[in-house]
Design a protein around this motif. Structure first.
Motif, PDB file in Angstrom:
ATOM      1  N   LYS A  34       0.845  -1.199   0.000  1.00 35.30           N
ATOM      2  CA  LYS A  34       0.000   0.000   0.000  1.00 35.30           C
ATOM      3  C   LYS A  34       0.877   1.245   0.000  1.00 35.30           C
ATOM      4  O   LYS A  34       1.821   1.344   0.777  1.00 35.30           O
ATOM      5  CB  LYS A  34      -0.908   0.006   1.223  1.00 35.30           C
ATOM      6  N   PRO A  36       1.389   5.397   0.558  1.00 40.61           N
ATOM      7  CA  PRO A  36       0.795   6.355   1.498  1.00 40.61           C
ATOM      8  C   PRO A  36      -0.435   7.009   0.868  1.00 40.61           C
ATOM      9  O   PRO A  36      -0.494   7.189  -0.348  1.00 40.61           O
ATOM     10  CB  PRO A  36       1.901   7.397   1.700  1.00 40.61           C
ATOM     11  N   SER A  37      -1.401   7.362   1.705  1.00 41.89           N
ATOM     12  CA  SER A  37      -2.588   8.028   1.173  1.00 41.89           C
ATOM     13  C   SER A  37      -2.179   9.378   0.581  1.00 41.89           C
ATOM     14  O   SER A  37      -1.132   9.925   0.924  1.00 41.89           O
ATOM     15  CB  SER A  37      -3.624   8.233   2.277  1.00 41.89           C
ATOM     16  N   ARG A  39      -3.448  12.265   1.120  1.00 34.89           N
ATOM     17  CA  ARG A  39      -3.389  13.261   2.189  1.00 34.89           C
ATOM     18  C   ARG A  39      -2.106  13.134   3.016  1.00 34.89           C
ATOM     19  O   ARG A  39      -1.432  14.123   3.292  1.00 34.89           O
ATOM     20  CB  ARG A  39      -4.623  13.136   3.089  1.00 34.89           C
ATOM     21  N   ASP A  40      -1.756  11.900   3.409  1.00 34.45           N
ATOM     22  CA  ASP A  40      -0.546  11.685   4.221  1.00 34.45           C
ATOM     23  C   ASP A  40       0.719  12.094   3.479  1.00 34.45           C
ATOM     24  O   ASP A  40       1.587  12.767   4.029  1.00 34.45           O
ATOM     25  CB  ASP A  40      -0.426  10.214   4.638  1.00 34.45           C
ATOM     26  N   LEU A  41       0.827  11.682   2.214  1.00 28.63           N
ATOM     27  CA  LEU A  41       2.017  12.019   1.433  1.00 28.63           C
ATOM     28  C   LEU A  41       2.102  13.521   1.181  1.00 28.63           C
ATOM     29  O   LEU A  41       3.192  14.103   1.232  1.00 28.63           O
ATOM     30  CB  LEU A  41       2.029  11.237   0.115  1.00 28.63           C
ATOM     31  N   GLN A  43       1.057  15.835   3.176  1.00 27.93           N
ATOM     32  CA  GLN A  43       1.531  16.424   4.430  1.00 27.93           C
ATOM     33  C   GLN A  43       3.027  16.189   4.617  1.00 27.93           C
ATOM     34  O   GLN A  43       3.762  17.099   4.983  1.00 27.93           O
ATOM     35  CB  GLN A  43       0.773  15.845   5.621  1.00 27.93           C
ATOM     36  N   GLN A  44       3.480  14.970   4.360  1.00 27.47           N
ATOM     37  CA  GLN A  44       4.902  14.642   4.506  1.00 27.47           C
ATOM     38  C   GLN A  44       5.783  15.509   3.621  1.00 27.47           C
ATOM     39  O   GLN A  44       6.831  15.975   4.049  1.00 27.47           O
ATOM     40  CB  GLN A  44       5.167  13.175   4.129  1.00 27.47           C
ATOM     41  N   THR A  46       4.807  18.306   2.118  1.00 26.38           N
ATOM     42  CA  THR A  46       4.290  19.687   2.144  1.00 26.38           C
ATOM     43  C   THR A  46       3.998  20.217   0.732  1.00 26.38           C
ATOM     44  O   THR A  46       4.499  21.259   0.325  1.00 26.38           O
ATOM     45  CB  THR A  46       5.213  20.661   2.914  1.00 26.38           C
ATOM     46  N   PRO A  49      -2.283  18.204  -2.271  1.00 22.93           N
ATOM     47  CA  PRO A  49      -2.783  16.845  -2.512  1.00 22.93           C
ATOM     48  C   PRO A  49      -3.143  16.581  -3.975  1.00 22.93           C
ATOM     49  O   PRO A  49      -3.023  15.452  -4.451  1.00 22.93           O
ATOM     50  CB  PRO A  49      -4.034  16.756  -1.633  1.00 22.93           C
ATOM     51  N   GLY A  72      -7.220   2.557  -1.181  1.00 22.88           N
ATOM     52  CA  GLY A  72      -5.992   3.279  -1.507  1.00 22.88           C
ATOM     53  C   GLY A  72      -5.327   2.772  -2.764  1.00 22.88           C
ATOM     54  O   GLY A  72      -5.929   2.068  -3.572  1.00 22.88           O
TER      55      GLY A  72
END
Length: 125
Positions: A34, A36-37, A39-41, A43-44, A46, A49, A72
């Motif tokens: 899987k 990263p989502s 949204r998560d990526l 954020q990581q 910056t 999305p 996902g």
């Protein structure tokens, strides 16, 4: 996971596609793993999305990943017969690159050594 060069002339989503391809090709990301989502990526790294979504769509269209609704995105298992069109494009690009390398003075031995290096072998020095 990795860094993107925000000062590069290459668009962020293309950099992201390249980095993820490298991780998949080098078996850092395994089959059916899987990702990263979005949204998560985002954020990581910056970044927006929508940029992540665009990169994921591109990877999916090239056959590197697949999506499961509500679950996902995942790394696609290698299916050599499925990617014949993509392989054709890669072959044509390699021909151009080899021709340019030879024109610039690279020897066939150097090209073979480079291929051996990419395949994970040790280079004889």
């Amino acid at each position: 996971m990795f860094e993107l060069d925000v000062r590069s002339r290459k668009p962020i989503y293309e950099q992201l596609v390249e980095k993820l391809k490298q991780l998949i090709i080098n078996d850092v990301l395994k089959e059916d793993e899987k990702l990263p989502s979005v949204r998560d990526l985002a954020q990581q790294l910056t970044i927006n999305p929508n940029t992540i979504q665009k990169a994921y769509r591109e990877l999916e269209s090239q056959g590197y990943i697949y999506s499961v609704k509500g679950k996902g995105s995942f790394v696609n298992p290698v299916q050599p017969t499925k990617n014949t069109e993509e392989l054709k494009k890669v072959r044509e690009e390699l021909k151009k690159l080899f021709a340019e390398a030879i024109y610039l003075g690279m020897t066939s031995e150097e090209i073979q050594a480079l291929l051996h290096e990419v395949q994970g072998g040790e280079q004889d020095d």
